[in-house]
Scaffold this active site. Structure first.
Site, PDB file in Angstrom:
ATOM      1  N   SER A  39       0.844  -1.205   0.000  1.00 39.95           N
ATOM      2  CA  SER A  39       0.000   0.000   0.000  1.00 39.95           C
ATOM      3  C   SER A  39       0.871   1.243   0.000  1.00 39.95           C
ATOM      4  O   SER A  39       1.960   1.256   0.591  1.00 39.95           O
ATOM      5  CB  SER A  39      -0.862  -0.033   1.264  1.00 39.95           C
ATOM      6  OG  SER A  39      -1.456   1.217   1.476  1.00 39.95           O
ATOM      7  N   TYR A  71      -1.951  -0.913  10.696  1.00 36.76           N
ATOM      8  CA  TYR A  71      -2.153  -1.467   9.340  1.00 36.76           C
ATOM      9  C   TYR A  71      -0.966  -1.105   8.442  1.00 36.76           C
ATOM     10  O   TYR A  71      -0.360  -1.963   7.799  1.00 36.76           O
ATOM     11  CB  TYR A  71      -3.466  -0.947   8.725  1.00 36.76           C
ATOM     12  CG  TYR A  71      -3.547  -1.225   7.238  1.00 36.76           C
ATOM     13  CD1 TYR A  71      -3.739  -2.518   6.774  1.00 36.76           C
ATOM     14  CD2 TYR A  71      -3.383  -0.204   6.294  1.00 36.76           C
ATOM     15  CE1 TYR A  71      -3.769  -2.792   5.409  1.00 36.76           C
ATOM     16  CE2 TYR A  71      -3.422  -0.462   4.937  1.00 36.76           C
ATOM     17  CZ  TYR A  71      -3.616  -1.760   4.499  1.00 36.76           C
ATOM     18  OH  TYR A  71      -3.628  -2.024   3.145  1.00 36.76           O
ATOM     19  N   LYS A  92       2.138  -3.603   6.731  1.00 38.85           N
ATOM     20  CA  LYS A  92       2.558  -3.702   5.324  1.00 38.85           C
ATOM     21  C   LYS A  92       4.060  -3.427   5.199  1.00 38.85           C
ATOM     22  O   LYS A  92       4.764  -4.089   4.442  1.00 38.85           O
ATOM     23  CB  LYS A  92       1.762  -2.713   4.457  1.00 38.85           C
ATOM     24  CG  LYS A  92       0.316  -3.094   4.268  1.00 38.85           C
ATOM     25  CD  LYS A  92       0.178  -4.334   3.395  1.00 38.85           C
ATOM     26  CE  LYS A  92      -1.249  -4.797   3.272  1.00 38.85           C
ATOM     27  NZ  LYS A  92      -1.382  -6.100   2.607  1.00 38.85           N
TER      28      LYS A  92
HETATM   29  P1  NAD Z   1     -10.728  -7.543   0.932  1.00 40.64           P
HETATM   30  O1  NAD Z   1     -10.978  -7.540   2.407  1.00 40.64           O
HETATM   31  O2  NAD Z   1     -11.864  -7.277   0.030  1.00 40.64           O
HETATM   32  O3  NAD Z   1     -10.064  -8.944   0.507  1.00 40.64           O
HETATM   33  C1  NAD Z   1      -9.215  -9.681   1.361  1.00 40.64           C
HETATM   34  C2  NAD Z   1      -9.639 -11.139   1.269  1.00 40.64           C
HETATM   35  O4  NAD Z   1      -8.792 -11.906   2.125  1.00 40.64           O
HETATM   36  C3  NAD Z   1     -11.080 -11.378   1.734  1.00 40.64           C
HETATM   37  O5  NAD Z   1     -11.745 -12.200   0.793  1.00 40.64           O
HETATM   38  C4  NAD Z   1     -10.935 -12.090   3.073  1.00 40.64           C
HETATM   39  O6  NAD Z   1     -12.002 -12.982   3.330  1.00 40.64           O
HETATM   40  C5  NAD Z   1      -9.605 -12.798   2.880  1.00 40.64           C
HETATM   41  N1  NAD Z   1      -8.884 -13.069   4.129  1.00 40.64           N
HETATM   42  C6  NAD Z   1      -8.671 -12.223   5.167  1.00 40.64           C
HETATM   43  N2  NAD Z   1      -7.935 -12.823   6.117  1.00 40.64           N
HETATM   44  C7  NAD Z   1      -7.661 -14.073   5.653  1.00 40.64           C
HETATM   45  C8  NAD Z   1      -6.940 -15.174   6.176  1.00 40.64           C
HETATM   46  N3  NAD Z   1      -6.365 -15.114   7.399  1.00 40.64           N
HETATM   47  N4  NAD Z   1      -6.852 -16.300   5.446  1.00 40.64           N
HETATM   48  C9  NAD Z   1      -7.453 -16.388   4.232  1.00 40.64           C
HETATM   49  N5  NAD Z   1      -8.162 -15.378   3.691  1.00 40.64           N
HETATM   50  C10 NAD Z   1      -8.263 -14.237   4.393  1.00 40.64           C
HETATM   51  O7  NAD Z   1      -9.539  -6.516   0.674  1.00 40.64           O
HETATM   52  P2  NAD Z   1      -9.001  -5.928  -0.704  1.00 40.64           P
HETATM   53  O8  NAD Z   1      -9.433  -4.519  -0.813  1.00 40.64           O
HETATM   54  O9  NAD Z   1      -9.309  -6.857  -1.815  1.00 40.64           O
HETATM   55  O10 NAD Z   1      -7.442  -5.910  -0.396  1.00 40.64           O
HETATM   56  C11 NAD Z   1      -6.593  -6.981  -0.789  1.00 40.64           C
HETATM   57  C12 NAD Z   1      -5.188  -6.700  -0.313  1.00 40.64           C
HETATM   58  O11 NAD Z   1      -4.757  -5.442  -0.840  1.00 40.64           O
HETATM   59  C13 NAD Z   1      -5.067  -6.579   1.206  1.00 40.64           C
HETATM   60  O12 NAD Z   1      -3.841  -7.171   1.593  1.00 40.64           O
HETATM   61  C14 NAD Z   1      -5.034  -5.087   1.447  1.00 40.64           C
HETATM   62  O13 NAD Z   1      -4.341  -4.738   2.613  1.00 40.64           O
HETATM   63  C15 NAD Z   1      -4.308  -4.599   0.201  1.00 40.64           C
HETATM   64  N6  NAD Z   1      -4.617  -3.192  -0.129  1.00 40.64           N
HETATM   65  C16 NAD Z   1      -5.914  -2.836  -0.344  1.00 40.64           C
HETATM   66  C17 NAD Z   1      -6.211  -1.504  -0.642  1.00 40.64           C
HETATM   67  C18 NAD Z   1      -7.625  -1.050  -0.890  1.00 40.64           C
HETATM   68  O14 NAD Z   1      -7.876   0.153  -0.944  1.00 40.64           O
HETATM   69  N7  NAD Z   1      -8.585  -1.941  -1.099  1.00 40.64           N
HETATM   70  C19 NAD Z   1      -5.182  -0.549  -0.704  1.00 40.64           C
HETATM   71  C20 NAD Z   1      -3.872  -0.963  -0.478  1.00 40.64           C
HETATM   72  C21 NAD Z   1      -3.603  -2.313  -0.190  1.00 40.64           C
HETATM   73  C1  UD1 Z   2      -7.137   5.020   3.593  1.00 37.12           C
HETATM   74  C2  UD1 Z   2      -6.180   4.603   4.682  1.00 37.12           C
HETATM   75  C3  UD1 Z   2      -4.940   3.990   4.018  1.00 37.12           C
HETATM   76  C4  UD1 Z   2      -5.355   2.816   3.114  1.00 37.12           C
HETATM   77  C5  UD1 Z   2      -6.360   3.327   2.074  1.00 37.12           C
HETATM   78  C6  UD1 Z   2      -6.880   2.244   1.186  1.00 37.12           C
HETATM   79  C7  UD1 Z   2      -6.595   6.123   6.560  1.00 37.12           C
HETATM   80  C8  UD1 Z   2      -6.015   7.205   7.407  1.00 37.12           C
HETATM   81  N1  UD1 Z   2      -5.839   5.751   5.500  1.00 37.12           N
HETATM   82  O1  UD1 Z   2      -6.462   5.932   2.790  1.00 37.12           O
HETATM   83  O2  UD1 Z   2      -4.047   3.518   5.000  1.00 37.12           O
HETATM   84  O3  UD1 Z   2      -4.221   2.284   2.441  1.00 37.12           O
HETATM   85  O4  UD1 Z   2      -7.482   3.917   2.780  1.00 37.12           O
HETATM   86  O5  UD1 Z   2      -7.590   1.291   1.926  1.00 37.12           O
HETATM   87  O6  UD1 Z   2      -7.649   5.586   6.846  1.00 37.12           O
HETATM   88  N2  UD1 Z   2     -12.885  10.915   3.043  1.00 37.12           N
HETATM   89  C9  UD1 Z   2     -13.922  11.744   3.424  1.00 37.12           C
HETATM   90  N3  UD1 Z   2     -15.039  11.173   3.963  1.00 37.12           N
HETATM   91  C10 UD1 Z   2     -15.152   9.811   4.133  1.00 37.12           C
HETATM   92  C11 UD1 Z   2     -14.087   8.977   3.734  1.00 37.12           C
HETATM   93  C12 UD1 Z   2     -12.964   9.568   3.200  1.00 37.12           C
HETATM   94  O7  UD1 Z   2     -13.844  12.955   3.282  1.00 37.12           O
HETATM   95  O8  UD1 Z   2     -16.197   9.356   4.650  1.00 37.12           O
HETATM   96  C13 UD1 Z   2     -11.684  11.524   2.444  1.00 37.12           C
HETATM   97  C14 UD1 Z   2     -10.418  11.269   3.227  1.00 37.12           C
HETATM   98  O9  UD1 Z   2     -10.240  12.232   4.221  1.00 37.12           O
HETATM   99  C15 UD1 Z   2      -9.362  11.320   2.110  1.00 37.12           C
HETATM  100  C16 UD1 Z   2     -10.107  10.800   0.871  1.00 37.12           C
HETATM  101  O10 UD1 Z   2     -11.498  10.944   1.174  1.00 37.12           O
HETATM  102  O11 UD1 Z   2      -8.986  12.647   1.863  1.00 37.12           O
HETATM  103  C17 UD1 Z   2      -9.821   9.332   0.598  1.00 37.12           C
HETATM  104  O12 UD1 Z   2     -10.061   8.584   1.783  1.00 37.12           O
HETATM  105  P1  UD1 Z   2      -9.973   6.981   1.798  1.00 37.12           P
HETATM  106  O13 UD1 Z   2     -10.816   6.435   0.715  1.00 37.12           O
HETATM  107  O14 UD1 Z   2     -10.278   6.532   3.197  1.00 37.12           O
HETATM  108  O15 UD1 Z   2      -8.474   6.650   1.414  1.00 37.12           O
HETATM  109  P2  UD1 Z   2      -7.082   7.141   2.068  1.00 37.12           P
HETATM  110  O16 UD1 Z   2      -7.298   8.229   3.041  1.00 37.12           O
HETATM  111  O17 UD1 Z   2      -6.145   7.430   0.960  1.00 37.12           O
END
Ligand code: NAD
Ligand code: UD1
Length: 338
Positions: A124, A149, A153
């Site tokens: 991330s 979190y 990572k």
């Molecule tokens: P998500 O929660 O939708 O998917 C994660 C999946 O992993 C789920 O299906 C959950 O059931 C499964 N899971 C959780 N713990 C588990 C375990 N112990 N064993 C087996 N399965 C397990 O999340 P996502 O948005 O698809 O994110 C996927 C990855 O990307 C994560 O590692 C997350 O930290 C990373 N990531 C996500 C975002 C985002 O904005 N979505 C941003 C940066 C990084």
């Molecule tokens: C958040 C996480 C980051 C994670 C990322 C993707 C925090 C502090 N950071 O990032 O660690 O990797 O999600 O999962 O939580 N916002 C609003 N109202 C809302 C929600 C969000 O104004 O109800 C604003 C936030 O202040 C930000 C922008 O929207 O400026 C994006 O927010 P968000 O989608 O939560 O992503 P990140 O802040 O980038």
């Protein structure tokens, strides 16, 4: 080529699974469904017209991982299984470190024992912390994340580098995601958050479908174009395509390769509301609130490394991100549970 996808039922894993099936790879999904629905698997089969194997299980279960590697001739692993809520990680740090750090280590040890050396890892942009100038480059220092979190990572990335230094056969892609949004253009799979979402687009979606009354814009006094937070939003299908490119590139590489996955362009919260309203025809009621703890004013990626090394380019515009989100939401206002 057989690919194990941990967390393949989740938001990002399900879209990457589709892209892998589309490219002709065989996929084995391992997921404990703690944050996803098994129903997503039927949607994936419907869109792809392909079959895939699904194992319900936990990455913390070392015996299950050993059996999985023994029973399937796996060539590469995509590791999405993890926990991702910043707020929850502050209240339950042990659970976050156990899943995101111990789980990743378990998986790597099972891979090395089974002589599977190709790994694509979900990291991330949060690992960059707060102190850098934009845009963020892969060479910038990491490790100053402000919450468990983000630190989980960073620690997982550090473990991967140490393992790769000791096991030269390992080929690892670390992909640092910016803000993935959008859904598959079919409208059949998309983001399915449980409870009240923390992230912006899922929250806007719940307001648009009438499940929440209004959006709170966290902060209106940031030094940005309109005072609201700026982020680099990337379509989940562009993200998925980046994973396929990363896998293809691993064959010519060794050790850990790190790539940002964003578009290189930032949008403010108000710009996002306006773009969503334009695509959906809905009005999103909102109020301004105070800044959210741990938020930074702006974050966007320098994507020149992935552009030049993987010939990857973002293909979806902000309007497409919004219209695909809206299609998913209107077809599935209650996610997979309807
Ligand atoms: P998500 O929660 O939708 O998917 C994660 C999946 O992993 C789920 O299906 C959950 O059931 C499964 N899971 C959780 N713990 C588990 C375990 N112990 N064993 C087996 N399965 C397990 O999340 P996502 O948005 O698809 O994110 C996927 C990855 O990307 C994560 O590692 C997350 O930290 C990373 N990531 C996500 C975002 C985002 O904005 N979505 C941003 C940066 C990084
Ligand atoms: C958040 C996480 C980051 C994670 C990322 C993707 C925090 C502090 N950071 O990032 O660690 O990797 O999600 O999962 O939580 N916002 C609003 N109202 C809302 C929600 C969000 O104004 O109800 C604003 C936030 O202040 C930000 C922008 O929207 O400026 C994006 O927010 P968000 O989608 O939560 O992503 P990140 O802040 O980038």
């Amino acid at each position: 080529m057989n690919i194990l996808v941990t967390g393949g039922a989740g938001y990002i894993g399900s879209h990457v699974t589709l892209s892998l099936l589309d490219k002709g790879y065989n996929v084995i999904v391992l997921d404990n469904f703690s944050n996803s629905s098994p129903k997503v698997m039927n949607r994936i089969k419907k869109i792809s017209e392909k079959t895939l194997k699904v194992i319900q299980g936990d990455i913390l279960d070392s015996a299950l991982l050993a059996t999985t590697f023994k029973e399937h001739s796996i060539d590469a692993v995509f590791h999405f299984a993890g926990l991702k809520s910043v707020a929850e990680s502050t209240n339950q740090p042990g659970r976050y470190y156990q899943t995101n750090v111990t789980g990743t280590l378990n998986l790597c040890q099972a891979m090395i024992t089974a002589r599977v050396f190709n790994l694509v890892f979900s990291s991330s942009a949060t690992v960059y912390g707060e102190k850098h100038h934009m845009p963020l480059r892969e060479c910038y220092e990491t490790g100053t994340a402000t919450n468990p979190y983000g630190r989980s990572k960073y620690i997982a990335e550090t473990i991967l580098k140490d393992l790769a230094a000791a096991t030269p056969q390992l080929k690892i892609a670390v992909l640092r995601y910016f803000n993935p949004i959008g859904a598959h253009p079919s409208g059949l799979i998309g983001e399915n958050p449980s409870g009240i979402p923390n992230n912006l687009l899922p929250y806007i979606g719940k307001v648009a479908t009438g499940q929440l009354p209004e959006l709170c814009v966290h902060g209106s006094d940031y030094p940005t174009i309109d005072g609201t937070g700026v982020r680099d939003y990337i379509h989940v299908m562009d993200l998925a395509y980046g994973h396929v490119k990363a896998l293809e590139a691993l064959s010519d590489r060794s050790g850990v390769s790190i790539w940002n996955l964003g578009t290189g362009k930032g949008y403010s919260v108000l710009e996002m509301i306006e773009a969503f309203e334009k695509s959906s025809g809905c009005t999103i009621p909102f109020k301004f609130g105070s800044r959210r703890d741990g938020d930074i004013p702006a974050s966007w990626a320098d994507i020149s490394k992935i552009q030049s090394e993987l010939q990857w380019e973002p293909r979806f515009s902000l309007d497409q991100m919004m219209s695909d989100t809206w299609r998913w939401l209107t077809n599935n206002p209650w996610g997979y549970e309807q």
